[in-house]
Scaffold this motif. Structure first.
Motif, PDB file in Angstrom:
ATOM      1  N   GLY A  78       8.248   0.113 -14.367  1.00  0.00           N
ATOM      2  CA  GLY A  78       9.644   0.506 -14.469  1.00  0.00           C
ATOM      3  C   GLY A  78      10.376  -0.169 -15.607  1.00  0.00           C
ATOM      4  N   THR A  79       9.725  -1.130 -16.254  1.00  0.00           N
ATOM      5  CA  THR A  79      10.353  -1.847 -17.359  1.00  0.00           C
ATOM      6  C   THR A  79       9.550  -1.676 -18.643  1.00  0.00           C
ATOM      7  OG1 THR A  79      11.267  -3.478 -15.817  1.00  0.00           O
ATOM      8  CG2 THR A  79      11.188  -4.095 -18.145  1.00  0.00           C
ATOM      9  N   LEU A  80       8.330  -2.179 -18.649  1.00  0.00           N
ATOM     10  CA  LEU A  80       7.453  -1.964 -19.810  1.00  0.00           C
ATOM     11  C   LEU A  80       6.730  -0.628 -19.707  1.00  0.00           C
ATOM     12  CD1 LEU A  80       5.897  -5.516 -20.205  1.00  0.00           C
ATOM     13  CD2 LEU A  80       7.669  -4.466 -21.625  1.00  0.00           C
ATOM     14  N   ALA A  81       6.481  -0.192 -18.490  1.00  0.00           N
ATOM     15  CA  ALA A  81       5.788   1.082 -18.257  1.00  0.00           C
ATOM     16  C   ALA A  81       6.627   1.917 -17.289  1.00  0.00           C
ATOM     17  CB  ALA A  81       4.391   0.845 -17.679  1.00  0.00           C
ATOM     18  N   PRO A  82       6.565   3.247 -17.386  1.00  0.00           N
ATOM     19  CA  PRO A  82       7.381   4.093 -16.512  1.00  0.00           C
ATOM     20  C   PRO A  82       6.870   4.099 -15.077  1.00  0.00           C
ATOM     21  CG  PRO A  82       5.925   5.440 -17.859  1.00  0.00           C
ATOM     22  CD  PRO A  82       5.762   4.039 -18.360  1.00  0.00           C
ATOM     23  N   ILE A  83       7.768   4.388 -14.153  1.00  0.00           N
ATOM     24  CA  ILE A  83       7.379   4.600 -12.761  1.00  0.00           C
ATOM     25  C   ILE A  83       6.729   5.979 -12.655  1.00  0.00           C
ATOM     26  CG2 ILE A  83       8.222   4.887 -10.413  1.00  0.00           C
ATOM     27  CD1 ILE A  83       8.336   2.023 -11.273  1.00  0.00           C
ATOM     28  N   VAL A  84       5.519   6.017 -12.139  1.00  0.00           N
ATOM     29  CA  VAL A  84       4.780   7.282 -12.029  1.00  0.00           C
ATOM     30  C   VAL A  84       4.269   7.438 -10.606  1.00  0.00           C
ATOM     31  CG1 VAL A  84       4.146   7.420 -14.472  1.00  0.00           C
ATOM     32  CG2 VAL A  84       2.721   6.116 -12.907  1.00  0.00           C
ATOM     33  N   SER A  85       3.561   8.520 -10.376  1.00  0.00           N
ATOM     34  CA  SER A  85       3.138   8.853  -9.019  1.00  0.00           C
ATOM     35  C   SER A  85       2.135   7.850  -8.456  1.00  0.00           C
ATOM     36  CB  SER A  85       2.540  10.261  -8.989  1.00  0.00           C
ATOM     37  OG  SER A  85       1.421  10.342  -9.875  1.00  0.00           O
ATOM     38  N   HIS A  86       1.308   7.232  -9.335  1.00  0.00           N
ATOM     39  CA  HIS A  86       0.313   6.270  -8.883  1.00  0.00           C
ATOM     40  C   HIS A  86       0.325   5.082  -9.835  1.00  0.00           C
ATOM     41  CE1 HIS A  86      -3.511   4.428  -7.716  1.00  0.00           C
ATOM     42  NE2 HIS A  86      -3.467   5.190  -6.611  1.00  0.00           N
ATOM     43  N   PRO A  87       0.252   3.848  -9.332  1.00  0.00           N
ATOM     44  CA  PRO A  87       0.333   2.672 -10.207  1.00  0.00           C
ATOM     45  C   PRO A  87      -0.711   2.656 -11.315  1.00  0.00           C
ATOM     46  CG  PRO A  87       0.586   2.018  -7.909  1.00  0.00           C
ATOM     47  CD  PRO A  87       0.217   3.474  -7.907  1.00  0.00           C
ATOM     48  N   ASP A  88      -1.892   3.229 -11.071  1.00  0.00           N
ATOM     49  CA  ASP A  88      -2.930   3.219 -12.099  1.00  0.00           C
ATOM     50  C   ASP A  88      -2.563   4.076 -13.302  1.00  0.00           C
ATOM     51  OD1 ASP A  88      -4.385   1.528 -10.547  1.00  0.00           O
ATOM     52  OD2 ASP A  88      -5.726   3.068  -9.736  1.00  0.00           O
ATOM     53  N   ALA A 124      14.069  -8.805 -18.363  1.00  0.00           N
ATOM     54  CA  ALA A 124      14.342  -7.402 -18.071  1.00  0.00           C
ATOM     55  C   ALA A 124      13.508  -6.976 -16.877  1.00  0.00           C
ATOM     56  CB  ALA A 124      14.022  -6.516 -19.287  1.00  0.00           C
ATOM     57  N   GLY A 125      14.161  -6.295 -15.923  1.00  0.00           N
ATOM     58  CA  GLY A 125      13.458  -5.806 -14.751  1.00  0.00           C
ATOM     59  C   GLY A 125      14.207  -4.655 -14.124  1.00  0.00           C
ATOM     60  N   ASP A 126      13.553  -3.972 -13.167  1.00  0.00           N
ATOM     61  CA  ASP A 126      14.112  -2.705 -12.697  1.00  0.00           C
ATOM     62  C   ASP A 126      14.361  -2.610 -11.196  1.00  0.00           C
ATOM     63  OD1 ASP A 126      11.262  -2.585 -12.116  1.00  0.00           O
ATOM     64  OD2 ASP A 126      11.592  -0.454 -11.713  1.00  0.00           O
ATOM     65  N   ASP A 127      14.012  -3.635 -10.385  1.00  0.00           N
ATOM     66  CA  ASP A 127      14.240  -3.463  -8.948  1.00  0.00           C
ATOM     67  C   ASP A 127      14.773  -4.754  -8.328  1.00  0.00           C
ATOM     68  OD1 ASP A 127      12.087  -5.163  -8.568  1.00  0.00           O
ATOM     69  OD2 ASP A 127      10.671  -3.584  -8.063  1.00  0.00           O
ATOM     70  N   ASP A 128      14.825  -4.774  -7.001  1.00  0.00           N
ATOM     71  CA  ASP A 128      15.441  -5.895  -6.307  1.00  0.00           C
ATOM     72  C   ASP A 128      14.677  -7.199  -6.504  1.00  0.00           C
ATOM     73  OD1 ASP A 128      17.470  -4.310  -5.417  1.00  0.00           O
ATOM     74  OD2 ASP A 128      16.617  -3.949  -3.428  1.00  0.00           O
ATOM     75  N   THR A 129      13.365  -7.129  -6.674  1.00  0.00           N
ATOM     76  CA  THR A 129      12.610  -8.361  -6.929  1.00  0.00           C
ATOM     77  C   THR A 129      13.030  -8.982  -8.264  1.00  0.00           C
ATOM     78  OG1 THR A 129      10.772  -7.192  -8.010  1.00  0.00           O
ATOM     79  CG2 THR A 129      10.651  -7.454  -5.627  1.00  0.00           C
ATOM     80  N   THR A 171      18.366   2.017 -19.672  1.00  0.00           N
ATOM     81  CA  THR A 171      18.104   3.209 -18.860  1.00  0.00           C
ATOM     82  C   THR A 171      16.650   3.346 -18.445  1.00  0.00           C
ATOM     83  OG1 THR A 171      17.873   4.469 -20.926  1.00  0.00           O
ATOM     84  CG2 THR A 171      20.028   4.497 -19.832  1.00  0.00           C
ATOM     85  N   ASP A 172      15.705   2.988 -19.313  1.00  0.00           N
ATOM     86  CA  ASP A 172      14.299   3.272 -19.041  1.00  0.00           C
ATOM     87  C   ASP A 172      13.407   2.424 -19.953  1.00  0.00           C
ATOM     88  OD1 ASP A 172      14.501   4.483 -21.563  1.00  0.00           O
ATOM     89  OD2 ASP A 172      14.859   6.455 -20.690  1.00  0.00           O
ATOM     90  N   PRO A 173      12.081   2.512 -19.788  1.00  0.00           N
ATOM     91  CA  PRO A 173      11.182   1.738 -20.651  1.00  0.00           C
ATOM     92  C   PRO A 173      11.343   2.031 -22.139  1.00  0.00           C
ATOM     93  CG  PRO A 173      10.008   2.469 -18.703  1.00  0.00           C
ATOM     94  CD  PRO A 173      11.350   3.143 -18.655  1.00  0.00           C
ATOM     95  N   ASP A 174      11.772   3.224 -22.498  1.00  0.00           N
ATOM     96  CA  ASP A 174      12.025   3.496 -23.919  1.00  0.00           C
ATOM     97  C   ASP A 174      13.142   2.614 -24.453  1.00  0.00           C
ATOM     98  OD1 ASP A 174      10.044   5.400 -24.021  1.00  0.00           O
ATOM     99  OD2 ASP A 174      11.395   7.090 -23.653  1.00  0.00           O
TER     100      ASP A 174
END
Length: 880
Positions: free
Chosen positions: A545-555, A735-740, A772-775
């Motif tokens: 969600g920060t360096l890489a986008p959130i996708v359907s599967h972590p791999d 930089a981070g994207d969630d509650d953690t 806004t996003d990893p970009d």
């Protein structure tokens, strides 16, 4: 349906695409705290109208009438019932018809909490930069939300009504010529309404344009951030397409708040904010008054004052108006210039306000005592210095006071615009008066011919009054002529026309594609200054969600090649440390990132791998793995369906349910997620909710925030917080994207520059900025890379001219020395460094130092600074 339509008031003062005088083609819905009249009951129990005076009613009333618009507001009384019939205006065609009025009915206790509690107890002092007077209460804030929702629902009903009417009038509903209704919301009582209106309008495809105008100041960032729910206020205002303020300063404050609190990309020069995939236009639109109306009153009003010269003050009794300071300044005038004794009078009209509020009662008592003391001190048998009127006076008499006064004293401590100054100018038909104005009123920025004075400087105010009283006639008339010329042209109709003209240029972003005006990131200037003088930079970055986008599967969450290139380059700079943090397992995180020489913090910081190969593993209770082993089959047996699955990360276990959003109904998805959370609890785990996942963590006092502190301590030493502001100038970015990631932002609060990565525009965060996003994260990293690459010259320092490649040979490897010896050797090495400055033509030089001197040199701050600024220079250490 066209988002561009002609918006032309009936007075014909602007002609956008049609001839002047053409009626408004877009229905206008005005939403204000109060209706343009007050509803009361007469002796027979029937409702009757009491007209409300004011520039807003005078300007907007005829427009709403002629365009078939609607006006939404509180009726001014709690004695109105839902099914009461609204009376028609006393004189036909002289006011809004009953069908054009939508009263908002609120029960009295809720309205009191909303209006007296939140609006006047919190927003009024806060927005006037007096936070010490503001009261922050969750109960009054809840009331504010409820009342704003009532106004929003009534506005939605109005939009449905207008929509139905337009569909009848236009044969083809998709006809591009069908106008888009304009909703114009007013003032600080209704700052949340637009967000609620936009949400429902999108759901029901109700085309409209939303505008907002704030009639009081908008505070600076350091004041606005004090309000606990400031993000919701900004969200509500940003839901509008056009936002208007009185002056540029308020626009600047608002834009900065949106940039720093909401993470919006902004364009300060053009007044644009990028928000929720659309552009919000912010404009300075100074309000005016019905100039001709006041001028006519002044012409007709009989004289009501004696021949004495009058210094006039007209204000609502409020602590923002500076009445105490003004009266004290007049007293100082009489002390310093006794020639005015018996000749000049201060007439102060104080209109009662909030008489049941303790602060206002105390203010009235203070003014009463002050006036009494000064009158008792200076009065004679036939003259008193202060004539104090506590009450309301008619507009006819007020116009006469304005006309016949020698000086108008308008000195608020803070004011949105202050229309008293403009009313005084409009009534100065003889052009003999002088206006004294506070720069802390919005009018102070435009009425430049007035005498500006700081109301807190009592002596200066007194001298300014004296200057106004002795000013020669020619100067008085010249100043007043210029003021009258400007205010007559920039009257309330001009203000309304300007707002509607700006609104006409706005695209409808509800039913059509949003028009997004490109703007620059808002953090560049701050970030440039933040890292400009740093000698060490530590980048802490989340992965998913920060360096890489959130996708359907972590791999499948792959970091882009450009992001990997930039990170690799940064990690190779001697002055930069890079750490990637994640909830992934350590092996998986290293595999996904694939960069050597950086720190990896995996399993939410429970496992840390340093660049030198050393590891940290936080101990966990012995029964933790047993409970995880029991939880895994329970989740797989009950809630792993339709794409939901469980990821075993060793010390952590995560239930992923992102796929449920596309494969199951919302009700079924919520049921599965709720059951999964119950299973976590049944097996002794607290369910940590992350983005479309639930995580089981070991019951240890450790998280990413504590892990970040550990990383900083092991990288820079136990005294690293002192180094942040010390001579080493360590700078930290996260930089981070969630509650953690909020855990890290809170742990590093005040020590780091932090970024929350989220497409959701409103999310309460501890971050300094938002991306806004990893970009956008990639753009941030490239900016940092560019700034560090530009460091081609060592800044002025003891080693500023020392730019050679070093070949350091360590000798006497077996010698042992004390700290005193080390200091002596280091001093000797400094002397050698100085001698090398003379050899500027030589790029390569060899220094033969003792083992201790070499070690001391390598640890010295000046040497490290040189290496940081010359990361391209090879460094060879020969020896053991």
């Amino acid at each position: 349906m066209s988002s561009q339509q002609k918006v032309i008031p009936p007075n014909g003062s602007i002609g956008l695409e049609g001839e002047p005088g053409e009626p408004l083609s877009a229905p206008l819905i005005v939403v204000s705290n109060r209706l343009p009249f007050v509803l009361t009951r007469n002796a027979n129990g029937k409702l009757q109208r009491s007209h409300s005076a004011g520039g807003l009613v005078t300007a907007l009333g005829p427009v709403v009438i002629d365009c078939g618009g609607l006006w939404i507001g509180w009726p001014g009384s709690h004695d109105v019932r839902p099914f009461d019939e609204i009376p028609e205006p006393d004189i036909p065609n002289s006011g809004l018809k009953s069908k054009q009025v939508k009263p908002v009915l609120v029960r009295q206790e809720l309205f009191d909490s909303f209006y007296n509690g939140c609006c006047n107890g919190t927003f009024w002092p806060l927005f006037h930069s007096m936070p010490d007077r503001a009261v922050f209460s969750s109960e009054t804030w809840k009331a504010y939300q409820e009342v704003n929702e009532e106004f929003a629902l009534k506005t939605i009903d109005a939009l449905r009504q207008v929509r139905a009417r337009l569909l009848k009038e236009y044969n083809n509903p998709s006809d591009d010529s069908m106008p888009v209704p304009v909703v114009w919301i007013h003032d600080y009582q209704l700052m949340l309404a637009a967000a609620m209106i936009r949400q429902v309008a999108i759901e029901e495809n109700l085309a409209c344009k939303l505008g907002f105008f704030l009639h009081i100041p908008f505070p600076s960032w350091d004041i606005m951030r004090l309000f606990p729910w400031d993000d919701q206020i900004l969200e509500g205002i940003l839901a509008c397409d056009l936002v208007g303020f009185h002056i540029e300063d308020y626009c600047t404050n608002f834009i900065e708040c949106c940039q720093r609190r909401m993470g919006c990309r902004v364009d300060h020069a053009n007044g644009n904010i990028e928000y929720d995939n659309r552009t919000v236009h912010v404009r300075a639109l100074p309000i005016g008054i019905p100039f001709n109306q006041f001028q006519l009153l002044a012409i007709k009003a009989p004289r009501v004052m004696k021949d004495e010269r009058v210094v006039l003050g007209v204000d609502r009794l409020d602590y923002t108006k500076g009445l105490v300071q003004r009266i004290k300044a007049f007293e100082r005038l009489l002390e310093c210039h006794p020639e005015h004794l018996g000749r000049v009078v201060l007439m102060q009209i104080a209109v009662p306000s909030r008489t049941d509020v303790k602060e206002y009662k105390a203010l009235k008592e203070e003014i009463d005592q002050l006036v009494g003391r000064i009158n008792g001190r200076f009065s004679t048998a036939d003259w008193s210095p202060i004539r104090y009127i506590y009450g309301c006076i008619s507009q006819d008499k007020l116009a006469a006071f304005y006309r016949d006064s020698a000086v108008a004293l308008v000195t608020p401590l803070r004011d949105g615009m202050n229309l008293v100054a403009k009313e005084f100018v409009a009534c100065q038909i003889n052009e003999n008066g002088v206006l004294i104005l506070s720069p802390f009123a919005g009018a102070g920025g435009t009425m430049r011919e007035a005498l500006l004075v700081n109301p807190y400087e009592i002596d200066m105010v007194a001298e300014t009054i004296h200057k106004a009283l002795v000013m020669d006639v020619d100067e008085r008339r010249h100043r007043m002529q210029l003021l009258r010329k400007r205010e007559s042209s920039m009257d309330v109709d001009y203000w309304m026309d300007s707002f509607l003209r700006e609104m006409d240029q706005v695209e409808c972003a509800i039913t059509g594609p949003p028009s997004l005006i490109p703007v620059d990131h808002g953090y560049q200037s701050y970030l440039t200054e933040y890292i400009e003088d740093s000698t060490k930079l530590n980048l802490l970055l989340d992965y998913d969600g920060t360096l890489a986008p959130i996708v359907s599967h972590p791999d499948l969450a792959m970091m882009s090649a450009e992001t990997r290139r930039v990170l690799t380059h940064l990690s190779q700079m001697p002055c930069v440390s890079v750490c990637v943090m994640s909830g992934r397992s350590l092996d998986n995180l290293r595999q996904m990132v694939g960069i050597e020489g950086i720190t990896y913090a995996a399993s939410q910081g429970l496992e840390i791998l340093h660049p030198d190969g050393s590891r940290f593993i936080h101990p966990v209770p012995t029964d933790h793995q047993i409970r995880l082993q029991n939880l895994l089959p329970a989740l797989e047996g009950e809630v792993c369906t339709n794409g939901a699955w469980v990821e075993n990360k060793g010390a952590l276990l995560t239930y992923h349910y992102r796929a449920l959003s596309s494969t199951t109904s919302p009700e079924r998805r919520d049921s599965l997620v709720q059951r999964a959370a119950e299973l976590f609890r049944e097996h002794g785990f607290y369910p940590h909710h992350t983005q479309m996942a639930i995580e089981a963590r070991p019951p240890v006092p450790w998280d990413k925030g504590r892990a970040s502190l550990y990383i900083m301590r092991t990288t820079y030493g136990v005294d690293w917080p002192q180094r942040v502001g010390g001579p080493e100038r360590v700078r930290i970015l996260y930089a981070g994207d969630d509650d953690t990631d909020e855990e890290v932002m809170q742990a590093l609060n005040g020590l780091a520059c932090t970024f929350r990565v989220s497409r959701v525009p409103v999310y309460k965060s501890s971050a300094n900025y938002r991306l806004t996003d990893p970009d956008a994260v990639q753009s941030l990293l490239r900016l940092i890379e560019d700034k560090l690459d530009q460091r081609a010259v060592i800044p002025s320092s003891p080693t500023s001219s020392f730019t050679a490649n070093f070949f350091i040979t360590c000798i006497h490897e077996s010698e042992t020395v004390t700290s005193d010896e080390e200091q002596t050797d280091l001093s000797a090495s400094d002397a050698q460094l100085k001698s090398k400055r003379r050899r500027r033509n030589s790029r390569n030089s060899t220094m033969v130092l003792s083992k201790v001197a070499a070690a001391g040199l390598l640890r010295s701050n000046s040497f490290k600074a040189a290496l940081c600024h010359h990361s391209q220079d090879p460094i060879t250490v020969i020896g053991h």
